[in-house]
Design a protein around this motif. Sequence first.
Motif, PDB file in Angstrom:
ATOM      1  N   ILE A 250       9.535  11.087   0.932  1.00 19.65           N
ATOM      2  CA  ILE A 250       9.637  11.776   2.219  1.00 19.65           C
ATOM      3  C   ILE A 250       8.254  11.900   2.861  1.00 19.65           C
ATOM      4  O   ILE A 250       8.064  11.607   4.045  1.00 19.65           O
ATOM      5  CB  ILE A 250      10.286  13.170   2.045  1.00 19.65           C
ATOM      6  N   VAL A 251       7.267  12.287   2.045  1.00 23.64           N
ATOM      7  CA  VAL A 251       5.909  12.442   2.585  1.00 23.64           C
ATOM      8  C   VAL A 251       5.367  11.098   3.051  1.00 23.64           C
ATOM      9  O   VAL A 251       4.845  10.974   4.177  1.00 23.64           O
ATOM     10  CB  VAL A 251       4.981  13.059   1.512  1.00 23.64           C
ATOM     11  N   VAL A 252       5.507  10.067   2.210  1.00 27.17           N
ATOM     12  CA  VAL A 252       4.972   8.753   2.577  1.00 27.17           C
ATOM     13  C   VAL A 252       5.726   8.201   3.785  1.00 27.17           C
ATOM     14  O   VAL A 252       5.130   7.617   4.699  1.00 27.17           O
ATOM     15  CB  VAL A 252       5.041   7.783   1.374  1.00 27.17           C
ATOM     16  N   GLY A 253       7.050   8.427   3.814  1.00 28.14           N
ATOM     17  CA  GLY A 253       7.842   7.997   4.961  1.00 28.14           C
ATOM     18  C   GLY A 253       7.376   8.686   6.242  1.00 28.14           C
ATOM     19  O   GLY A 253       7.300   8.054   7.303  1.00 28.14           O
TER      20      GLY A 253
ATOM     21  N   ALA B 276       0.841  -1.203   0.000  1.00 28.20           N
ATOM     22  CA  ALA B 276       0.000   0.000   0.000  1.00 28.20           C
ATOM     23  C   ALA B 276       0.871   1.247   0.000  1.00 28.20           C
ATOM     24  O   ALA B 276       0.539   2.259  -0.631  1.00 28.20           O
ATOM     25  CB  ALA B 276      -0.926  -0.017   1.214  1.00 28.20           C
ATOM     26  N   GLN B 277       2.011   1.177   0.687  1.00 31.28           N
ATOM     27  CA  GLN B 277       2.892   2.346   0.741  1.00 31.28           C
ATOM     28  C   GLN B 277       3.610   2.572  -0.583  1.00 31.28           C
ATOM     29  O   GLN B 277       3.869   3.716  -0.978  1.00 31.28           O
ATOM     30  CB  GLN B 277       3.869   2.184   1.917  1.00 31.28           C
ATOM     31  N   TYR B 278       3.904   1.481  -1.281  1.00 33.23           N
ATOM     32  CA  TYR B 278       4.448   1.560  -2.641  1.00 33.23           C
ATOM     33  C   TYR B 278       3.440   2.270  -3.549  1.00 33.23           C
ATOM     34  O   TYR B 278       3.765   3.187  -4.304  1.00 33.23           O
ATOM     35  CB  TYR B 278       4.746   0.133  -3.090  1.00 33.23           C
ATOM     36  N   MET B 279       2.164   1.857  -3.405  1.00 30.01           N
ATOM     37  CA  MET B 279       1.091   2.495  -4.176  1.00 30.01           C
ATOM     38  C   MET B 279       0.980   3.984  -3.798  1.00 30.01           C
ATOM     39  O   MET B 279       0.806   4.847  -4.665  1.00 30.01           O
ATOM     40  CB  MET B 279      -0.204   1.720  -3.890  1.00 30.01           C
ATOM     41  N   MET B 280       1.099   4.298  -2.511  1.00 34.73           N
ATOM     42  CA  MET B 280       1.030   5.699  -2.085  1.00 34.73           C
ATOM     43  C   MET B 280       2.154   6.515  -2.714  1.00 34.73           C
ATOM     44  O   MET B 280       1.960   7.691  -3.058  1.00 34.73           O
ATOM     45  CB  MET B 280       1.136   5.799  -0.555  1.00 34.73           C
ATOM     46  N   GLY B 281       3.338   5.911  -2.861  1.00 34.98           N
ATOM     47  CA  GLY B 281       4.450   6.612  -3.497  1.00 34.98           C
ATOM     48  C   GLY B 281       4.106   7.002  -4.920  1.00 34.98           C
ATOM     49  O   GLY B 281       4.324   8.139  -5.356  1.00 34.98           O
ATOM     50  N   ALA B 282       3.511   6.044  -5.664  1.00 35.13           N
ATOM     51  CA  ALA B 282       3.118   6.315  -7.051  1.00 35.13           C
ATOM     52  C   ALA B 282       2.040   7.395  -7.089  1.00 35.13           C
ATOM     53  O   ALA B 282       2.095   8.325  -7.900  1.00 35.13           O
ATOM     54  CB  ALA B 282       2.627   5.028  -7.708  1.00 35.13           C
ATOM     55  N   PHE B 283       1.050   7.277  -6.171  1.00 31.28           N
ATOM     56  CA  PHE B 283      -0.008   8.289  -6.131  1.00 31.28           C
ATOM     57  C   PHE B 283       0.543   9.642  -5.717  1.00 31.28           C
ATOM     58  O   PHE B 283       0.074  10.684  -6.190  1.00 31.28           O
ATOM     59  CB  PHE B 283      -1.131   7.856  -5.180  1.00 31.28           C
ATOM     60  N   GLY B 284       1.548   9.622  -4.827  1.00 31.03           N
ATOM     61  CA  GLY B 284       2.177  10.869  -4.409  1.00 31.03           C
ATOM     62  C   GLY B 284       2.725  11.610  -5.616  1.00 31.03           C
ATOM     63  O   GLY B 284       2.496  12.823  -5.773  1.00 31.03           O
TER      64      GLY B 284
ATOM     65  N   TYR C  86      11.698   2.561  10.384  1.00 33.45           N
ATOM     66  CA  TYR C  86      10.419   2.267   9.737  1.00 33.45           C
ATOM     67  C   TYR C  86      10.142   3.315   8.657  1.00 33.45           C
ATOM     68  O   TYR C  86       9.764   2.975   7.532  1.00 33.45           O
ATOM     69  CB  TYR C  86       9.274   2.238  10.763  1.00 33.45           C
ATOM     70  N   GLY C  87      10.361   4.588   9.004  1.00 33.34           N
ATOM     71  CA  GLY C  87      10.163   5.648   8.016  1.00 33.34           C
ATOM     72  C   GLY C  87      11.020   5.424   6.784  1.00 33.34           C
ATOM     73  O   GLY C  87      10.559   5.596   5.652  1.00 33.34           O
ATOM     74  N   PHE C  88      12.260   4.998   6.981  1.00 34.68           N
ATOM     75  CA  PHE C  88      13.165   4.763   5.860  1.00 34.68           C
ATOM     76  C   PHE C  88      12.669   3.613   4.982  1.00 34.68           C
ATOM     77  O   PHE C  88      12.631   3.721   3.756  1.00 34.68           O
ATOM     78  CB  PHE C  88      14.578   4.462   6.388  1.00 34.68           C
ATOM     79  N   GLY C  89      12.265   2.508   5.643  1.00 33.25           N
ATOM     80  CA  GLY C  89      11.761   1.353   4.883  1.00 33.25           C
ATOM     81  C   GLY C  89      10.534   1.725   4.063  1.00 33.25           C
ATOM     82  O   GLY C  89      10.410   1.347   2.888  1.00 33.25           O
ATOM     83  N   VAL C  90       9.640   2.488   4.685  1.00 34.46           N
ATOM     84  CA  VAL C  90       8.433   2.932   3.988  1.00 34.46           C
ATOM     85  C   VAL C  90       8.807   3.859   2.834  1.00 34.46           C
ATOM     86  O   VAL C  90       8.261   3.772   1.728  1.00 34.46           O
ATOM     87  CB  VAL C  90       7.483   3.638   4.980  1.00 34.46           C
ATOM     88  N   GLY C  91       9.802   4.740   3.089  1.00 38.02           N
ATOM     89  CA  GLY C  91      10.276   5.634   2.034  1.00 38.02           C
ATOM     90  C   GLY C  91      10.817   4.858   0.842  1.00 38.02           C
ATOM     91  O   GLY C  91      10.572   5.226  -0.311  1.00 38.02           O
ATOM     92  N   LEU C  92      11.521   3.761   1.116  1.00 36.97           N
ATOM     93  CA  LEU C  92      12.026   2.915   0.020  1.00 36.97           C
ATOM     94  C   LEU C  92      10.875   2.391  -0.824  1.00 36.97           C
ATOM     95  O   LEU C  92      10.947   2.386  -2.067  1.00 36.97           O
ATOM     96  CB  LEU C  92      12.805   1.728   0.583  1.00 36.97           C
ATOM     97  N   ALA C  93       9.812   1.929  -0.142  1.00 38.06           N
ATOM     98  CA  ALA C  93       8.654   1.423  -0.875  1.00 38.06           C
ATOM     99  C   ALA C  93       8.058   2.524  -1.745  1.00 38.06           C
ATOM    100  O   ALA C  93       7.724   2.305  -2.921  1.00 38.06           O
ATOM    101  CB  ALA C  93       7.601   0.891   0.104  1.00 38.06           C
ATOM    102  N   ALA C  94       7.953   3.739  -1.182  1.00 31.17           N
ATOM    103  CA  ALA C  94       7.380   4.858  -1.938  1.00 31.17           C
ATOM    104  C   ALA C  94       8.275   5.220  -3.122  1.00 31.17           C
ATOM    105  O   ALA C  94       7.788   5.547  -4.211  1.00 31.17           O
ATOM    106  CB  ALA C  94       7.186   6.063  -1.023  1.00 31.17           C
ATOM    107  N   PHE C  95       9.590   5.149  -2.923  1.00 34.92           N
ATOM    108  CA  PHE C  95      10.534   5.418  -4.008  1.00 34.92           C
ATOM    109  C   PHE C  95      10.289   4.440  -5.162  1.00 34.92           C
ATOM    110  O   PHE C  95      10.201   4.844  -6.328  1.00 34.92           O
ATOM    111  CB  PHE C  95      11.963   5.286  -3.469  1.00 34.92           C
ATOM    112  N   ALA C  96      10.150   3.159  -4.823  1.00 33.35           N
ATOM    113  CA  ALA C  96       9.841   2.172  -5.851  1.00 33.35           C
ATOM    114  C   ALA C  96       8.528   2.520  -6.543  1.00 33.35           C
ATOM    115  O   ALA C  96       8.397   2.360  -7.765  1.00 33.35           O
ATOM    116  CB  ALA C  96       9.767   0.777  -5.233  1.00 33.35           C
ATOM    117  N   GLY C  97       7.579   3.038  -5.768  1.00 34.69           N
ATOM    118  CA  GLY C  97       6.287   3.420  -6.334  1.00 34.69           C
ATOM    119  C   GLY C  97       6.431   4.532  -7.363  1.00 34.69           C
ATOM    120  O   GLY C  97       5.824   4.478  -8.440  1.00 34.69           O
ATOM    121  N   VAL C  98       7.239   5.550  -7.048  1.00 32.98           N
ATOM    122  CA  VAL C  98       7.441   6.644  -8.000  1.00 32.98           C
ATOM    123  C   VAL C  98       8.120   6.107  -9.258  1.00 32.98           C
ATOM    124  O   VAL C  98       7.742   6.450 -10.380  1.00 32.98           O
ATOM    125  CB  VAL C  98       8.289   7.781  -7.376  1.00 32.98           C
TER     126      VAL C  98
END
Lengths: 326, 295
Positions: B78-81, B49-57, B202-214
């Motif tokens: 950064i925002v998703v993280g 879901a956080q990967y998806m949020m990165g793409a939506f971001g 945790y923020g960093f791991g989530v940020g990685l997922a969002a990066f993949a999303g973008v």
Amino acid sequence: MSTSENTKVALPAMTHTVGMPRHQKIIFIVLLAVLLALPFVVYPVFAMKVLCFALFACAFNLLLGFGGLLSFGHAAYFGMASYVCAHAAKVWGLTPELAILAGTATSAVLGLVIGSLAIRRQGIYFAMVTLAFAQMVYFFALQAKFTGGEDGIQSVPRNDLLGIFPMNDDMTFYFFVLAITYGGILFIYRITHSPFGQVLKSIRENEPRAVSLGYRVNRYKLMVFVLSATFAGLAGATKSQVFHLASLTDVHWTMSGEVVLMTLLGGMGTVLGPIVGAAIVVTMQNYLASLGAWVTVIQGCIFVIGVLLFREGIIGVLSRILKKPL
Amino acid sequence: MFELLGIPPQVLMGQLLIGLINGSFYAVLSLGLAVIFGLLNIINFAHGAQYMMGAFGAWMLLNYTGIGYWPALILSPIVVGAIGIALERTMISRLYKLDHLYGLLLTFGLALIIQGLFRNYYGVSGLPYAIPPALQGGQNLGFMFLPNYRGWVIIASVVVCFGTWFMIEKTRLGSYLRAATENPELVGAFGINVPRMITLTYGFGVGLAAFAGVLAAPIYSVNPNMGADLIIVVFAVVVIGGMGSIMGAILTGFGLGIIEGLTRVFYPEGSAVVIFVIMAIVLMIKPEGLFGNNA
């Protein structure tokens, strides 16, 4: 709560008594009375849906609540049984009891195959492995010829029971479904309150000690896995006869999530919890269906609240207040 | 050019490229899961879901504020993280003393909420996101045509993966992190703020997922369900690799992507399940995972 809260899933204490305690006998009789009256109060198909999901959740609870194993892939057994049952009734023209039996047997075999691999890992890895295998089953259902892909198997006939009794009337069929599901739930109760169930409980509480006492832990784990998959299959097969339909919904991971939700909400490791949880979740889906994706959001919220504040579930809390295992 | 087993090299290379792209996403996502699991001991089911949020971001930044791809590549993670950090502080941190399974159930619930909300507002049909102008077009490598953007995805993923590996394995900060993974109480006794480190991890791991999303946004359409099925494959990748090793997670991710690509060439029907089949084989031969220690 038990003292092992730090390491184990917190579960209400189970006391072992010979035979069924009196209050539980009363509960089962009252439950049967309620279920016998149910189709006269609500729409029979809805009542049958509740019954199928109650059995499904009880099967899942057998594994999680009594075996301590969290499977995130129970949709695989539920869904495959529903496909095979539908295929057997529609293409082979089997009678309902044989079609359901065929579906259930499929799930037992599938449970044996996946279970023997999954029990090689513990804890969250076990959850991930079962989820991944269930996804594999989902892709199989999507691509295989006999499942009908996106369409599923539609307009599945309900043949005559034993080749004699017509079952097309929903009210008549309800009592057949009630016999199956109530029997299944009683059977699961019997398993959990048998010597086998006590060994399972000891493995859940302290696996190394169970090993040191000479129990072949993996054999017990596999057995409870197969039993759980079998009853999940029984529920899925019955459901496809109820709705004349087997579809990808039954085998998708969201279905695995739903059965976890039902059990968590009602109370893991309790006898009545999964039944109550299933009734609430199915009712909620029924009345909130018009809200679309909000149902997912609400289910997510129940998960979050349940895990953070309400880990014992509804029946778990009741059981603590009444100081009786329910 | 030569032909291999009757497969034209263009087809083989094309599928290998797709495999490598998928592998990039597997690697970045399983890396994030492994980093989070190492310190928090939870499996982050909300990762998809956080990967998806990165793409939506990235999509929202472009369509609501006019901010383009390159700033989004930094801003969206950064925002998703930060949202991830808020979730960790308010909810996930309450579960550390309980069974790990509760962390899985909680993050599963969070994933349902996030995906449900996005489905409500954006539907399921998917939204287009254009490739940034600097990366349009492609290179003719003689034996195949390489679209620039796909090359960029692979390079960016490799750089991020090895940057993360370097940070964890070779820097002082990383040594604190590894020490806290082994024994948080002791590291805390040395005056290091372990809870804050857990939150930032945790923020960093989530940020990685969002990066993949973008990175994924211009390739796949931006869709509320884009992470849901992917995360299950990533779980299988994590089971195959074992979560004990950062490098293991990276290599398994890329490797399985390539194997999946090759399967699509030689046996297309099996490409959806090949990773699960490999998982079954690994469970039979080396249940703790290729790079795993007994967990």
